[in-house]
Scaffold this motif. Sequence first.
Motif, short mmCIF file in Angstrom:
data_model
loop_
_atom_site.label_atom_id
_atom_site.label_comp_id
_atom_site.label_asym_id
_atom_site.label_seq_id
_atom_site.Cartn_x
_atom_site.Cartn_y
_atom_site.Cartn_z
N SER A 121 0.95 -1.26 0.04
CA SER A 121 0.16 -0.03 -0.03
C SER A 121 0.84 1.17 -0.17
O SER A 121 0.57 2.20 -0.73
CB SER A 121 -0.80 -0.01 1.04
OG SER A 121 -0.14 -0.03 2.58
N SER A 122 1.96 1.29 0.78
CA SER A 122 2.97 2.23 0.77
C SER A 122 3.40 2.66 -0.67
O SER A 122 3.51 3.86 -0.96
CB SER A 122 4.06 2.06 2.05
OG SER A 122 3.50 1.95 3.15
N ALA A 123 3.81 1.55 -1.48
CA ALA A 123 4.39 1.82 -2.66
C ALA A 123 3.66 2.11 -3.70
O ALA A 123 3.68 2.96 -4.52
CB ALA A 123 5.18 0.42 -3.25
N LEU A 124 2.11 1.85 -3.46
CA LEU A 124 1.16 2.31 -4.40
C LEU A 124 0.91 3.72 -4.20
O LEU A 124 0.46 4.50 -5.34
CB LEU A 124 -0.03 1.61 -4.21
CG LEU A 124 -0.41 0.13 -4.96
CD1 LEU A 124 -1.54 -0.56 -4.27
CD2 LEU A 124 -0.39 0.40 -6.35
N GLU A 127 4.61 5.48 -5.31
CA GLU A 127 5.06 5.33 -6.40
C GLU A 127 4.04 4.89 -7.69
O GLU A 127 4.47 4.65 -8.96
CB GLU A 127 6.15 4.12 -6.68
CG GLU A 127 7.24 4.54 -5.58
CD GLU A 127 8.30 3.27 -5.27
OE1 GLU A 127 8.66 2.89 -6.27
OE2 GLU A 127 8.35 2.81 -4.20
N GLY A 128 2.90 4.43 -7.31
CA GLY A 128 1.97 4.16 -8.33
C GLY A 128 1.91 2.79 -8.71
O GLY A 128 2.61 1.55 -7.83
N LEU A 129 1.79 2.25 -9.96
CA LEU A 129 1.36 0.94 -10.33
C LEU A 129 2.83 0.35 -10.15
O LEU A 129 2.95 -0.92 -9.63
CB LEU A 129 0.92 0.97 -11.49
CG LEU A 129 -0.80 0.97 -11.72
CD1 LEU A 129 -1.14 0.70 -13.08
CD2 LEU A 129 -1.38 -0.19 -11.13
N ALA A 130 3.77 0.97 -10.93
CA ALA A 130 5.15 0.32 -10.83
C ALA A 130 5.60 -0.21 -9.28
O ALA A 130 6.38 -1.41 -9.20
CB ALA A 130 6.18 1.35 -11.54
N GLY A 131 5.38 0.51 -8.27
CA GLY A 131 5.99 0.33 -7.02
C GLY A 131 5.04 -0.84 -6.29
O GLY A 131 5.56 -1.95 -5.90
N GLY A 132 3.75 -0.74 -6.69
CA GLY A 132 2.71 -1.56 -6.20
C GLY A 132 2.91 -3.05 -6.66
O GLY A 132 3.00 -4.10 -6.03
N ARG A 133 3.28 -3.04 -8.04
CA ARG A 133 3.77 -4.48 -8.76
C ARG A 133 4.91 -4.90 -8.13
O ARG A 133 4.99 -6.07 -8.14
CB ARG A 133 3.86 -4.21 -10.32
CG ARG A 133 2.44 -3.99 -11.08
CD ARG A 133 2.51 -3.59 -12.38
NE ARG A 133 1.36 -3.49 -12.77
CZ ARG A 133 0.89 -2.89 -14.06
NH1 ARG A 133 1.99 -2.22 -14.63
NH2 ARG A 133 -0.37 -2.78 -14.65
N ARG A 134 5.87 -4.18 -8.15
CA ARG A 134 7.20 -4.46 -7.54
C ARG A 134 7.17 -5.11 -6.04
O ARG A 134 7.56 -6.38 -5.62
CB ARG A 134 8.22 -3.30 -7.33
CG ARG A 134 9.68 -3.82 -6.88
CD ARG A 134 10.49 -2.75 -6.63
NE ARG A 134 9.86 -1.83 -5.51
CZ ARG A 134 9.63 -0.73 -5.50
NH1 ARG A 134 9.41 0.12 -6.44
NH2 ARG A 134 9.12 -0.03 -4.34
N ASP A 148 -3.73 -4.59 -12.30
CA ASP A 148 -3.98 -3.07 -12.19
C ASP A 148 -4.02 -2.77 -10.55
O ASP A 148 -3.84 -3.69 -9.75
CB ASP A 148 -5.21 -2.79 -12.71
CG ASP A 148 -6.65 -3.36 -12.22
OD1 ASP A 148 -6.46 -4.16 -11.11
OD2 ASP A 148 -7.58 -3.11 -12.72
N GLU A 149 -4.42 -1.73 -10.11
CA GLU A 149 -4.39 -1.37 -9.03
C GLU A 149 -5.28 -2.10 -7.79
O GLU A 149 -4.97 -2.66 -6.55
CB GLU A 149 -4.72 0.32 -8.35
CG GLU A 149 -4.85 0.84 -7.03
CD GLU A 149 -5.10 2.05 -6.63
OE1 GLU A 149 -4.03 3.00 -6.88
OE2 GLU A 149 -6.11 2.45 -6.53
N ALA A 150 -6.51 -2.42 -8.43
CA ALA A 150 -7.40 -3.30 -7.61
C ALA A 150 -6.84 -4.49 -7.71
O ALA A 150 -6.96 -5.28 -6.38
CB ALA A 150 -8.88 -3.07 -8.32
N GLY A 151 -6.23 -5.01 -8.67
CA GLY A 151 -5.77 -6.39 -8.53
C GLY A 151 -4.51 -6.50 -7.57
O GLY A 151 -4.35 -7.68 -6.83
#
Length: 333
Positions: A121-124, A127-134, A148-151
Motif C-alpha cells: 500500500s505504501s508503494a502504491l 510510486e503508483g502501479l510500478a511500485g505496487g507491482r514490485r 491493475d491497482e485493484a488487482g
Amino acid sequence: MTWTALFHPPDTLVVLGLALAIEAAAGYPDRLYRALGHPVTWIGWVIARLDRSLNTGSEARRRAAGIVGLLALLAVVGAVSIGATTLAAAAGHLPALILLGLVCASLPAQRSLHDHVGRVSSALRSEGLAGGRREVAMIVGRNPESLDEAGICRAAIESLSENFSDGIVAPAFWIGTGGLPGGALYKAINTADSMVGHRTPRHESFGWASARLDDLVNLPASRLSAGLIAAAALLHPGASAAGAYRAVRRDAGKHRSPNAGWPEAAMAGALGLRLAGPRMYGSEIVDDSWMGDGRAKAGPHDVERALALYRIACALLFGCVVLGASILKVIFP
C-alpha cells in the motif's frame, strides 16, 4: 526437570505466548539471519537435497520417493527439535520456557507479514502501479504485470489472509499442542509444500505427499483463522463480523484450496470486498471462485483496513493463548 515436562499443556502455551510476544516485538533480526540463517532456510536446504537426489524416474517412483523424502525430512526435524527441547530442559523449568520461547519465536511470522503487505500500500501511494507491482511480486506468485491497482490490492489482502492462517495461526496451533517439535514439524511440512507441492511436471508426483499432508495439518488453523478475523471485525469500526460469517459459510468451500478459502472469505466478508476469483499465474489463468460478494475494486485504503483487522486478530490470538494457559494451569497444576 525432564524434557517430557515441557509437553505439559500449560507449558506449551506459555512457550507459545512468549514466542508470539517476542516475534511481534522484534521479528527475526536481520543480523541473526545473516549470521545463522533461519529454520526455514535450513529446512529448505534439506528439501532441496532430497529433491535433487530422489526426484527421478517414473511417476510412480517419484511419488514413492516423495513419501520417503518427506518421512526422512520429518525424522530429521523431529530429532533435532526433540534434542533442542531436551537440552533446554537441562537448564531448569523457567530458563527452559524462556529458551524455547526464543527458539519458537522464529516459527510464526506476524511482523514480517505485516511489513511486507504494508509495503504494497505504501508503494502504491508513493510510486503508483510500478511500485505496487514490485512489492506485491515479493509476496504472491501471480504475474504482477497483469495486475491493475485493484488487482494488486486484492492480491495483497489475499496473501495477508492466507498467510495469517498458515504463517501464524498454524505454527501457533502446533506449538501450543506439541511444543517446539510440534511447531518445527509443521514448518517442515509447510516448507516442503511450498517448495515441491506444485502441480508441475517435475513435482506433480514427488510433491504429492507434501501437498496432501500440508492440507491436512492446516485444517484446524484455517478454521481458527476465519473465526479470529470475524471476531476482530467486531472490534474494528466499519468491519462486519456478520459479513465475515456469511462469506465463510457461503464461499469458503468453493475455493480450490481446502484451507485458503476460510481466511480469505472471512476477510472479504468483513471488509465488504470480493477476493480470489479468476487470476493469472505466469501465463496461466486460474479460474477460481470469488470469496465474498462485495466490491472487487480494492484500493490502498482497503489494504490498510485489512492490516488493522490483522493486528486485532493477532492480539486476539495472543489473548486466547494467555487465557488458555491460565485455565490449563488450574486444570493441570
